[in-house]
Design an enzyme around this catalytic site. Structure first.
Site, PDB file in Angstrom:
ATOM      1  N   ASP A 117     -24.364  -4.094 -39.641  1.00 45.69           N
ATOM      2  CA  ASP A 117     -24.381  -5.424 -39.032  1.00 45.69           C
ATOM      3  C   ASP A 117     -24.881  -6.425 -40.066  1.00 45.69           C
ATOM      4  O   ASP A 117     -25.468  -6.039 -41.077  1.00 45.69           O
ATOM      5  CB  ASP A 117     -25.259  -5.449 -37.768  1.00 45.69           C
ATOM      6  CG  ASP A 117     -26.600  -4.794 -37.992  1.00 45.69           C
ATOM      7  OD1 ASP A 117     -26.694  -3.558 -37.851  1.00 45.69           O
ATOM      8  OD2 ASP A 117     -27.546  -5.501 -38.353  1.00 45.69           O
ATOM      9  N   GLU A 152     -33.553  -2.178 -43.451  1.00 47.17           N
ATOM     10  CA  GLU A 152     -33.492  -0.903 -42.752  1.00 47.17           C
ATOM     11  C   GLU A 152     -34.928  -0.502 -42.448  1.00 47.17           C
ATOM     12  O   GLU A 152     -35.804  -1.362 -42.485  1.00 47.17           O
ATOM     13  CB  GLU A 152     -32.653   0.134 -43.534  1.00 47.17           C
ATOM     14  CG  GLU A 152     -33.057   0.386 -44.958  1.00 47.17           C
ATOM     15  CD  GLU A 152     -34.183   1.380 -45.072  1.00 47.17           C
ATOM     16  OE1 GLU A 152     -35.297   0.929 -45.415  1.00 47.17           O
ATOM     17  OE2 GLU A 152     -33.990   2.579 -44.854  1.00 47.17           O
ATOM     18  N   ARG A 209     -26.197  12.636 -35.588  1.00 45.60           N
ATOM     19  CA  ARG A 209     -25.379  12.452 -36.786  1.00 45.60           C
ATOM     20  C   ARG A 209     -25.572  13.633 -37.739  1.00 45.60           C
ATOM     21  O   ARG A 209     -24.650  14.020 -38.444  1.00 45.60           O
ATOM     22  CB  ARG A 209     -25.709  11.124 -37.472  1.00 45.60           C
ATOM     23  CG  ARG A 209     -24.759  10.837 -38.614  1.00 45.60           C
ATOM     24  CD  ARG A 209     -24.734   9.383 -39.008  1.00 45.60           C
ATOM     25  NE  ARG A 209     -24.211   8.551 -37.949  1.00 45.60           N
ATOM     26  CZ  ARG A 209     -24.630   7.323 -37.681  1.00 45.60           C
ATOM     27  NH1 ARG A 209     -25.578   6.779 -38.405  1.00 45.60           N
ATOM     28  NH2 ARG A 209     -24.105   6.628 -36.701  1.00 45.60           N
TER      29      ARG A 209
HETATM   30  N1  HPA Z   1     -32.751  -4.111 -39.233  1.00 47.08           N
HETATM   31  C1  HPA Z   1     -33.366  -2.967 -39.455  1.00 47.08           C
HETATM   32  N2  HPA Z   1     -32.729  -1.814 -39.485  1.00 47.08           N
HETATM   33  C2  HPA Z   1     -31.416  -1.817 -39.302  1.00 47.08           C
HETATM   34  C3  HPA Z   1     -30.725  -2.984 -39.069  1.00 47.08           C
HETATM   35  C4  HPA Z   1     -31.429  -4.189 -39.053  1.00 47.08           C
HETATM   36  O1  HPA Z   1     -30.873  -5.259 -38.848  1.00 47.08           O
HETATM   37  N3  HPA Z   1     -29.410  -2.660 -38.910  1.00 47.08           N
HETATM   38  C5  HPA Z   1     -29.327  -1.322 -39.049  1.00 47.08           C
HETATM   39  N4  HPA Z   1     -30.532  -0.800 -39.286  1.00 47.08           N
END
Ligand code: HPA
Length: 238
Positions: free
Chosen positions: A207, A182, A27
């Site tokens: 998500d 995160e 990225r």
């Molecule tokens: N947990 C931790 N880090 C993440 C998540 C998660 O659900 N989704 C994207 N990064």
């Protein structure tokens, strides 16, 4: 620590004062290719790519951190201490845990809780308040208003476990007002505090931990673009 460092092969002066920090090194390449003029690869040790170019005439760098606090801490420590980087802006993804936060939304991580021990290790065993630099946070919030990009401003939890054996803990975090999970912000905030840098994490919700909704591949591209553009415009407004 000599430059190049054990983990970064760039020459002194190769990094700009401000570095955008995605977790994924590919990225970093995408941001450099798509947004920076005259971008040059400055480091690639272990495939952790870093680039420096200009954005609207301002010198700017972008480099991957890898996943998790230990990896992000190594790179950000070396960037501040050995390359004199001043501003660290994480651009990452997160999993939302409150219903008012939707997939594709952007979060400015004002504070970062953690189950990691790194900040207690730094802070004589006490609980360190891992907070974003106020100037970066305020500039990002003002820039988001100017761009018309809606943002949530609040706390995240930087967890050590992506695959948590007790997912019920997320309900407790959500009840305490935590917006999303995160894996790096609390570590980067601790590094910035220890070594005198300024840091902010901007995250796109990829998500949802309650609804289990997730972005499609195409949505990831466009939604992440909104976050990247906010980070770029923030960087040049500092
Ligand atoms: N947990 C931790 N880090 C993440 C998540 C998660 O659900 N989704 C994207 N990064």
């Amino acid at each position: 620590m000599p430059t190049p460092t054990p983990h970064i092969s760039a020459a002194p002066g190769d990094f700009a004062e401000t570095v955008l920090l995605p977790g994924d090194p590919r990225r970093a390449r995408h941001v450099a290719d798509r947004y920076l003029e005259g971008a040059r690869e400055v480091t690639a040790v272990r495939g952790m790519l870093g680039f420096t170019g200009t954005y609207r005439g301002h010198r700017l760098s972008v480099m991957g951190t890898g996943m998790g606090i230990p990896s992000a801490s190594i790179y950000t420590t070396e960037l501040i201490k050995e390359y004199r980087v001043r501003n660290l802006i994480r651009i990452g993804t997160c999993g939302a845990m409150r219903l008012e936060v939707k997939v594709r939304d952007v979060i400015l991580a004002m504070g970062a809780c953690t189950d990691s021990g790194v900040n207690r290790a730094r802070f004589a065993g006490a609980d360190f308040a891992a907070v974003a630099d106020y100037h970066l946070l305020r500039t990002a919030a003002d820039t988001a208003s100017r761009l018309g990009t809606p943002v949530h401003v609040g706390s995240v939890i930087s967890g050590d476990l992506f695959y948590h054996p007790t997912p019920a803990v997320f309900e407790r975090y959500a009840a305490m007002g935590v917006l999303a999970a995160e894996m790096e912000a609390a570590g980067i905030y601790g590094v910035a505090a220890e070594h005198g840098g300024r840091a902010l994490a901007i995250c796109t919700v990829s998500d949802h931990l309650l609804s289990h909704e997730a972005m499609t591949v195409e949505e990831r591209e466009t939604s992440i673009a909104a976050m990247v553009e906010l980070a770029l415009e923030t960087a040049i407004a500092l």
